[in-house]
Design a protein around this motif. Sequence first.
Motif, mmCIF file in Angstrom:
data_model
loop_
_atom_site.group_PDB
_atom_site.id
_atom_site.type_symbol
_atom_site.label_atom_id
_atom_site.label_comp_id
_atom_site.label_asym_id
_atom_site.label_seq_id
_atom_site.Cartn_x
_atom_site.Cartn_y
_atom_site.Cartn_z
ATOM 1 N N GLY A 22 -45.917 41.994 -18.916
ATOM 2 C CA GLY A 22 -44.982 41.713 -19.999
ATOM 3 C C GLY A 22 -43.669 41.129 -19.519
ATOM 4 N N VAL A 23 -43.140 41.642 -18.415
ATOM 5 C CA VAL A 23 -41.855 41.156 -17.915
ATOM 6 C C VAL A 23 -41.980 39.721 -17.411
ATOM 7 C CG1 VAL A 23 -40.148 41.459 -16.079
ATOM 8 C CG2 VAL A 23 -40.936 43.427 -17.398
ATOM 9 N N ARG A 24 -43.082 39.421 -16.735
ATOM 10 C CA ARG A 24 -43.284 38.055 -16.263
ATOM 11 C C ARG A 24 -43.335 37.088 -17.439
ATOM 12 N NH1 ARG A 24 -48.321 35.847 -12.503
ATOM 13 N NH2 ARG A 24 -47.688 33.657 -12.500
ATOM 14 N N ARG A 25 -44.054 37.471 -18.465
ATOM 15 C CA ARG A 25 -44.177 36.621 -19.646
ATOM 16 C C ARG A 25 -42.837 36.481 -20.362
ATOM 17 N NH1 ARG A 25 -48.502 35.683 -23.597
ATOM 18 N NH2 ARG A 25 -47.561 35.368 -25.644
ATOM 19 N N ALA A 26 -42.090 37.589 -20.463
ATOM 20 C CA ALA A 26 -40.787 37.556 -21.122
ATOM 21 C C ALA A 26 -39.822 36.650 -20.371
ATOM 22 C CB ALA A 26 -40.219 38.966 -21.227
ATOM 23 N N ALA A 27 -39.861 36.708 -19.039
ATOM 24 C CA ALA A 27 -38.976 35.866 -18.242
ATOM 25 C C ALA A 27 -39.284 34.393 -18.461
ATOM 26 C CB ALA A 27 -39.111 36.225 -16.765
ATOM 27 N N GLU A 28 -40.567 34.062 -18.573
ATOM 28 C CA GLU A 28 -40.958 32.671 -18.787
ATOM 29 C C GLU A 28 -40.520 32.176 -20.157
ATOM 30 O OE1 GLU A 28 -45.140 32.822 -18.225
ATOM 31 O OE2 GLU A 28 -45.035 32.768 -16.029
ATOM 32 N N ARG A 29 -40.443 33.085 -21.115
ATOM 33 C CA ARG A 29 -40.122 32.689 -22.489
ATOM 34 C C ARG A 29 -38.702 33.064 -22.897
ATOM 35 N NH1 ARG A 29 -45.254 32.618 -26.411
ATOM 36 N NH2 ARG A 29 -46.675 31.570 -24.986
ATOM 37 N N ASN A 30 -37.921 33.594 -21.949
ATOM 38 C CA ASN A 30 -36.546 33.988 -22.227
ATOM 39 C C ASN A 30 -36.474 34.994 -23.375
ATOM 40 O OD1 ASN A 30 -33.784 33.914 -21.641
ATOM 41 N ND2 ASN A 30 -33.388 32.372 -23.227
ATOM 42 N N ALA A 31 -37.403 35.932 -23.371
ATOM 43 C CA ALA A 31 -37.460 36.958 -24.422
ATOM 44 C C ALA A 31 -36.822 38.254 -23.929
ATOM 45 C CB ALA A 31 -38.910 37.224 -24.818
ATOM 46 N N ALA A 32 -36.168 38.948 -24.836
ATOM 47 C CA ALA A 32 -35.601 40.255 -24.503
ATOM 48 C C ALA A 32 -36.720 41.279 -24.373
ATOM 49 C CB ALA A 32 -34.607 40.683 -25.575
ATOM 50 N N VAL A 33 -36.494 42.287 -23.528
ATOM 51 C CA VAL A 33 -37.487 43.334 -23.281
ATOM 52 C C VAL A 33 -36.899 44.693 -23.647
ATOM 53 C CG1 VAL A 33 -38.821 44.555 -21.499
ATOM 54 C CG2 VAL A 33 -38.669 42.052 -21.453
ATOM 55 N N VAL A 34 -37.701 45.498 -24.332
ATOM 56 C CA VAL A 34 -37.338 46.879 -24.630
ATOM 57 C C VAL A 34 -38.406 47.780 -24.016
ATOM 58 C CG1 VAL A 34 -36.840 48.602 -26.397
ATOM 59 C CG2 VAL A 34 -36.226 46.201 -26.789
ATOM 60 N N LEU A 35 -38.004 48.643 -23.089
ATOM 61 C CA LEU A 35 -38.919 49.631 -22.527
ATOM 62 C C LEU A 35 -38.859 50.889 -23.386
ATOM 63 C CD1 LEU A 35 -38.191 49.364 -18.682
ATOM 64 C CD2 LEU A 35 -39.730 47.997 -20.110
ATOM 65 N N VAL A 36 -40.038 51.388 -23.757
ATOM 66 C CA VAL A 36 -40.097 52.515 -24.676
ATOM 67 C C VAL A 36 -40.905 53.657 -24.061
ATOM 68 C CG1 VAL A 36 -40.671 53.278 -27.011
ATOM 69 C CG2 VAL A 36 -40.075 50.875 -26.599
ATOM 70 N N ASN A 37 -40.340 54.850 -24.111
ATOM 71 C CA ASN A 37 -41.066 56.051 -23.716
ATOM 72 C C ASN A 37 -41.013 57.047 -24.866
ATOM 73 O OD1 ASN A 37 -40.718 59.031 -22.159
ATOM 74 N ND2 ASN A 37 -42.398 57.719 -21.455
ATOM 75 N N THR A 38 -42.114 57.738 -25.087
ATOM 76 C CA THR A 38 -42.177 58.699 -26.196
ATOM 77 C C THR A 38 -42.126 60.121 -25.673
ATOM 78 O OG1 THR A 38 -44.597 58.642 -26.176
ATOM 79 C CG2 THR A 38 -43.475 57.145 -27.684
#
Length: 286
Positions: A22-38
Amino acid sequence: MSATYYIGVDGSGPSRAALRWGVRRAAERNAAVVLVNTVDDEWGLVGRDAAADAERQARELLAEESERVAALHTGVTLTTRIVHGGTAWELARLPRPEDLLIVGTHKTGFLRGRVLGSRSVQIASAARCSVAIVPDTTLDSRHDVVVGVDGSDGCVPAVRIGAQEADRLDQDLLLVYAPPGRSDATEDRSPQTARLLFNAAAVASATASRITVRRRVAHRDPAEALLDASFDAALLILGVSARHGENALIGSVTHDVLMNINVPVLIARGTAATSESASLASTVSV
């Protein structure tokens, strides 16, 4: 409004495989990332100290995984969230329809089963956005993007996203159609099948003109055909029909694929572009 990538993390191997993907893909697309733990609310029933300890562990885990993200791609915009309740349902309700939810799965290999026991199946069913399920397996040296085509309205956004992914990865796009009710080896030369694949290929070419689009008709169980076609693929993309609303459950084929997953699978849900896709759906459907 740009998409945000929500990645479910729990410190496990599959979770970290999903994080890397996910992070690699987000970096390529300049997308923000939210890490979620429950944090399961049942810890509160055990006692206040247990609940506080669970909350502390969640914060520590998110801090550790945030460091992993920084080590992978320093330019990614990152935030973290702790949510309370059942993991599948709490993860599924966070993203907007235009976002992407990414989770890992322990399901790898061919362990047939029809019971709704896999968390990834629950998440894919409950989410209103597209969902990527990433197995904890080697993803190096994989090639091509595979899209399952079935003629429903849901296959149109799947084909479009597949074309975009093939273009991004500089890979071929393979469209796979397994006619329902046909498991014999007789070649299907029906005009409906030919038209379905021709129109799907036209949608793909209109989306990304430079990619190579290949077509395949498989005469076997659809889930098995898709798993076989994507054995060495970089990504398998499946659509979800919008006929029953944006929260429509995944179909039996998608369920079986996720229970026997061997490749990252993207469950593509149409969003604001659905109205634009409607005319294409009527063209592609048979």
